[in-house]
Design a protein around this motif. Structure first.
Motif, PDB file in Angstrom:
ATOM      1  N   LEU A 174       4.787   6.148  -0.370  1.00 19.10           N
ATOM      2  CA  LEU A 174       5.449   5.355  -0.983  1.00 19.10           C
ATOM      3  C   LEU A 174       4.529   5.000  -2.252  1.00 19.10           C
ATOM      4  O   LEU A 174       3.463   5.260  -2.911  1.00 19.10           O
ATOM      5  CB  LEU A 174       4.997   3.273  -0.683  1.00 19.10           C
ATOM      6  N   GLY A 175       5.492   4.740  -3.804  1.00 20.68           N
ATOM      7  CA  GLY A 175       5.441   4.963  -4.806  1.00 20.68           C
ATOM      8  C   GLY A 175       5.070   3.383  -5.794  1.00 20.68           C
ATOM      9  O   GLY A 175       5.630   2.585  -4.398  1.00 20.68           O
ATOM     10  N   SER A 176       4.365   2.910  -6.567  1.00 15.56           N
ATOM     11  CA  SER A 176       3.770   1.532  -6.240  1.00 15.56           C
ATOM     12  C   SER A 176       4.787   1.111  -8.028  1.00 15.56           C
ATOM     13  O   SER A 176       5.122  -0.092  -8.243  1.00 15.56           O
ATOM     14  CB  SER A 176       2.598   1.314  -6.742  1.00 15.56           C
TER      15      SER A 176
ATOM     16  N   ASP B  72      -3.816  10.007  -8.071  1.00 13.63           N
ATOM     17  CA  ASP B  72      -1.949  10.268  -7.549  1.00 13.63           C
ATOM     18  C   ASP B  72      -2.493  11.321  -6.737  1.00 13.63           C
ATOM     19  O   ASP B  72      -3.268  12.208  -6.970  1.00 13.63           O
ATOM     20  CB  ASP B  72      -1.054   9.710  -8.919  1.00 13.63           C
TER      21      ASP B  72
ATOM     22  N   GLN C 106       5.822   8.267  -3.992  1.00 14.03           N
ATOM     23  CA  GLN C 106       5.186   9.841  -4.136  1.00 14.03           C
ATOM     24  C   GLN C 106       5.827  10.941  -4.668  1.00 14.03           C
ATOM     25  O   GLN C 106       6.528  10.795  -3.585  1.00 14.03           O
ATOM     26  CB  GLN C 106       4.337  10.201  -4.071  1.00 14.03           C
TER      27      GLN C 106
ATOM     28  N   GLY D  97       2.440   6.410  -7.334  1.00 14.61           N
ATOM     29  CA  GLY D  97       1.810   5.712  -6.752  1.00 14.61           C
ATOM     30  C   GLY D  97       0.523   6.510  -6.487  1.00 14.61           C
ATOM     31  O   GLY D  97       0.046   7.556  -6.818  1.00 14.61           O
TER      32      GLY D  97
ATOM     33  N   SER E 229       0.933  -0.913  -0.093  1.00 16.48           N
ATOM     34  CA  SER E 229      -0.133  -0.031   0.066  1.00 16.48           C
ATOM     35  C   SER E 229       0.657   1.062   0.555  1.00 16.48           C
ATOM     36  O   SER E 229       1.989   1.434   0.446  1.00 16.48           O
ATOM     37  CB  SER E 229      -1.023   0.102   1.311  1.00 16.48           C
ATOM     38  N   THR E 230       0.304   2.392  -0.069  1.00 16.15           N
ATOM     39  CA  THR E 230       1.058   3.142  -0.766  1.00 16.15           C
ATOM     40  C   THR E 230       1.155   4.333   1.022  1.00 16.15           C
ATOM     41  O   THR E 230       2.340   4.890   0.824  1.00 16.15           O
ATOM     42  CB  THR E 230       0.628   4.696  -2.053  1.00 16.15           C
TER      43      THR E 230
ATOM     44  N   ASN F  39       0.379   6.564   1.539  1.00 20.03           N
ATOM     45  CA  ASN F  39       0.358   8.455   0.777  1.00 20.03           C
ATOM     46  C   ASN F  39       1.446   8.518   0.822  1.00 20.03           C
ATOM     47  O   ASN F  39       2.123  10.386   0.582  1.00 20.03           O
ATOM     48  CB  ASN F  39      -0.451   9.462   1.492  1.00 20.03           C
TER      49      ASN F  39
ATOM     50  N   SER G   8      -2.766   7.217  -4.358  1.00 16.98           N
ATOM     51  CA  SER G   8      -3.191   7.967  -3.261  1.00 16.98           C
ATOM     52  C   SER G   8      -4.485   7.669  -2.318  1.00 16.98           C
ATOM     53  O   SER G   8      -4.530   7.814  -1.484  1.00 16.98           O
ATOM     54  CB  SER G   8      -2.874  10.023  -3.088  1.00 16.98           C
TER      55      SER G   8
END
Length: 597
Positions: free
Chosen positions: A209-211, A346, A218, A306, A204-205, A207, A308
Motif C-alpha cells: 500500500l501507499g500512504s 521506500d 507502492q 509508501g 501500514s504499507t 510493502n 517500505s
C-alpha cells in the motif's frame, strides 16, 4: 487470459449490471479526481454486515457457477480452470477451524491483509476484497504482498506460489495466484485503495500500500497489478460476484463494472521514477532496556508512494532493518552507552535523512561469578522457519533448549519469531537464577488483547500483555536463584501470539540467600483449612491468639503480604488476591503451606 470466457468481449463486460446512473458523478474525470469520485460512490450505501456476516455472504458471492457449476465454493487458491479441482468445499459445512493440509477447510482471505489496518471495521468485513479460500494456502500466503515469484518455497495444488520476488523494485517474499485469477486479485486491491483512500495514511504499507490517497500503492506493486489487470480481463465469475456482493453489502467494485477506470486513473502504468524521499522519522524513543538489549520505538514516516522499511543504526553503523516502527537491539554489553538513529526507506530505494539520535545505557550486569547463565533468545534458529502449521517445535540456542507447543514459525516481529496458539514456550533448566525478564509480544491475525502467564519452576510470577501492536514488557524483581525453568503460557486457546527477543538477567545467589527467610518445620499444632483456600480467606486451626505476625511468601522466598496480630479478633486472615500457585504462611516462627486455585 481467461480460458472459459473468451466469448465475452471487453466492451460487453463494461458497466455490467450496475444500476442506472450509479457512476454519473465520475463522468469526464481522470486520475486522482476520478479515484476520489469513485471512492465517494462506493462508500455511499456500503453496509458493514460484520466479520461473521462473511460466512453468510459466501453462500451467494463465492459459489462456483462458472467452472464446475456444482454449487461448491469457488476458491481462487484451489480452482483448476481446465481440470478437476483437488478438493471441494460445501458452503457452510467446511468453515475453518483448524487445518494442517490443503483441503481441510475454507476461511476468510483478506486480499489486503487485515494486519495492515489493525483489523478495524469496516475493512475487516468488506466482502469485495475478502475471498473464501483454503485455510492452508491462506496461511501460507500470510501477510505477503502479491508479485511474480522467482524461486518458489511453496506451491499449492492449483499452482499458486509463495517465494522470492522476481518483480522489479521488490526483492522480498511475494505470493502469486494462477494466471486465471491474477486480474481478479488486481481489481480487488484497486477497489481497496479506492474505497479506503482517505484512511491509507493511517495503515501500514505491508510493502504494497501507499500512504497517500493517490496513487495509493507502492510503485512496484502498482506495476504488477496493472500488468495483471490487463493480462487477465474481467470474467463472468467476477461479474456474478460483484452483483451478489452489491445485493449483500450495498456497494460495488467499479473496476469490474468498468475496467477502463483502471487506466483512466493510473495511466496504464505506474510512474517510472520515484525520487521523493520519505519524511524524517520523528519521536525516536528508548522504550526499554536490559543488561544486553535496548528497545526502540518511533513514529511512522510518510512518503508519496509508501514507506517500505526502516534502517536502524547503532553507533553510526547499520544494525538492523525492520518493517515496523519498533525494534529491540540485542547482543549488547552491560553498563554500556549506545547511540541510535533511524532512516526511513521506500520501495524505490529513496532514504530519508537521519532521525534525531537517542542514547541508551544498558543495565548493569549481575555480580554473579558465572554470567553465562543469563539468557538472550532472538528465535533466529527456530526450526521449519516460515511454516504456518501448528506443532511442537524444539531447538537449542545459546545453551538453552526451548520447546514451543501448538506453535508456528511464519510470523515476524523483528526478523523471526515463534507464534503460540493454545500452548506455551518453555526453556530447559538454566543455572544462575533469574532477576528480571524482558520479552516482546504481538497478537497476529484475529483475536483480542490478552496475557501470557510467566512461570518460574512452575510458579506464576507475573503476566505479559499482548495486543496487535508489538510491545516489549519487563517483569522486574523476580529474583529466583539456582536452577530455573522459564515458561510462558498463553491464557487464550485461540489467540495467535508472536514472541520475540526474550531475555532475562541472572540473579546473585549469595544476595538471594541473604533475603530468603528461614522456616521451622511445618507446625503440627496449626493447620490451614480448607486447603486450597477459597474466597481470599485463610482459616487456621490451633492456638493462634498469641501469634504476633503473619507473612505470606511465594516459593522463591519473596514476601507477598504481611499482617500484624492477625488473629486478634477471629481465626482467619483475609488476604489480597494471589495468583494461582503454592505459598507459605509464616506464623511467627512456624510455617504452613497453602494452595491458591
Amino acid at each position: 487470459m481467461k480460458k472459459l470466457f473468451l466469448f465475452f468481449t471487453f466492451s460487453q463486460l463494461a458497466l455490467a449490471q450496475a444500476p442506472a446512473g450509479y457512476y454519473n458523478s465520475a463522468n469526464g474525470l481522470s486520475g486522482a479526481q476520478l479515484k476520489t469520485a469513485l471512492s465517494n460512490i462506493i462508500t455511499n450505501g456500503h453496509q458493514d454486515k460484520g466479520y461473521n456476516g462473511l460466512w453468510t455472504a459466501y453462500k451467494t458471492t463465492d459459489i462456483d457457477k462458472n467452472y464446475e457449476n456444482d454449487g461448491s465454493i469457488l476458491d481462487i487458491y484451489s480452482e483448476r480452470p481446465s481440470s478437476a479441482d483437488p478438493y471441494k468445499y460445501t458452503p457452510g459445512n467446511n468453515q475453518c477451524g483448524t487445518y494442517s493440509t490443503e483441503g481441510n477447510c475454507y476461511n476468510r482471505e483478506h486480499i489486503v491483509p487485515q494486519s495492515l489496518f489493525s483489523e478495524a471495521s469496516p475493512m475487516k468485513s468488506d466482502v469485495h476484497f475478502i475471498r473464501a479460500t483454503d485455510g492452508k494456502v491462506n496461511g501460507m500466503r500470510s501477510n505477503y504482498p502479491f508479485g511474480k515469484v522467482g524461486s518458489a518455497s511453496f506451491t499449492s495444488l492449483n499452482g499458486s506460489k509463495l517465494g522470492s520476488s522476481s518483480s522489479a523494485g521488490f526483492s522480498g517474499t511475494v505470493f502469486e495466484p494462477i494466471d486465471e485469477f491474477k486480474g481478479d486479485v488486481a481489481r480487488m486491491v484497486f477497489y481497496f485503495v479506492t474505497r479506503y483512500q482517505s484512511k491509507l495514511s493511517t495503515f501500514s504499507t505491508g510493502n504494497m500500500l501507499g500512504s497517500s490517497a493517490f496513487p495509493g500503492l507502492q510503485t512496484w506493486e502498482l506495476n504488477v497489478l496493472l500488468a495483471w489487470h490487463n493480462q487477465d480481463p474481467v470474467s463472468q465469475a467476477e461479474i456474478n460476484r460483484n452483483n451478489a456482493s452489491y445485493t449483500f453489502q450495498g456497494n460495488r467494485n467499479p473496476f469490474i463494472d468498468n475496467p477502463s477506470y483502471v487506466n483512466q486513473i493510473w495511466g496504464g502504468q505506474a510512474p517510472t521514477t520515484d525520487t521523493q524521499t520519505p519524511s524524517t522519522v520523528t519521536n525516536l524513543t528508548v522504550s526499554g532496556k536490559t543488561t544486553n538489549t535496548v528497545s526502540l520505538t518511533w513514529n511512522a514516516s510518510t512518503d508519496n508512494v509508501g514507506v517500505s522499511s526502516y534502517d536502524v543504526y547503532m553507533n553510526g553503523s547499520l544494525k538492523t532493518n525492520v518493517a515496523s516502527t519498533s525494534t529491540t537491539v540485542s547482543g549488547l554489553n552491560p553498563s554500556t552507552t549506545y547511540n541510535f538513529y533511524v532512516k526511513a526507506k521506500d520501495a524505490a530505494g529513496n532514504v530519508s535523512a537521519n532521525s534525531s539520535t537517542v542514547s541508551a545505557t544498558t543495565n548493569a550486569g549481575t555480580t554473579n561469578p558465572n554470567p553465562t547463565g543469563c539468557v538472550s533468545e532472538n528465535f533466529e534458529t527456530i526450526p521449519s522457519a516460515s511454516s504456518s502449521s501448528y506443532s511442537t517445535r524444539t531447538w537449542t540456542s545459546n545453551g538453552i533448549t526451548w520447546t514451543a507447543t501448538d506453535s508456528r514459525t511464519d510470523q515476524t516481529i523483528t526478523n523471526k519469531a515463534i507464534t503460540i496458539r493454545d500452548g506455551s514456550l518453555k526453556s530447559n533448566s538454566s543455572a544462575n537464577g533469574i532477576g528480571s525478564l524482558t520479552v516482546t509480544t504481538q497478537l497476529k491475525f484475529s483475536g483480542s488483547n490478552g496475557t501470557f502467564n510467566v512461570q518460574i519452576n512452575g510458579v506464576t510470577v507475573g503476566t505479559v500483555p499482548y495486543s496487535t501492536t508489538a510491545t516489549t514488557t519487563t517483569i522486574n524483581n523476580i529474583n529466583v536463584s539456582g536452577n530455573v525453568v522459564i515458561t510462558l503460557v498463553n491464557n487464550s486457546a485461540s489467540n495467535r501470539v508472536a514472541i520475540d527477543n526474550l531475555s532475562w538477567t541472572c540473579h546473585n545467589t549469595a544476595s538471594r540467600q541473604a533475603k530468603t527467610p528461614s522456616f521451622n518445620a511445618e507446625a503440627k499444632e496449626l493447620k490451614i483449612y480448607p486447603n486450597p483456600i477459597v474466597n481470599n480467606e485463610i482459616f487456621v486451626k490451633g492456638e493462634t491468639e498469641s501469634i504476633k505476625k503473619a507473612e505470606i511468601y511465594n516459593l522463591q522466598g519473596k514476601v507477598m503480604q504481611t499482617f500484624d496480630h492477625p488473629f486478634k479478633k477471629e481465626n482467619s486472615i483475609r488476604i489480597k488476591s494471589l495468583l494461582q500457585g503454592t505459598y507459605i504462611l509464616k506464623l511467627d516462627e512456624s510455617a504452613l503451606k497453602f494452595i491458591v486455585k
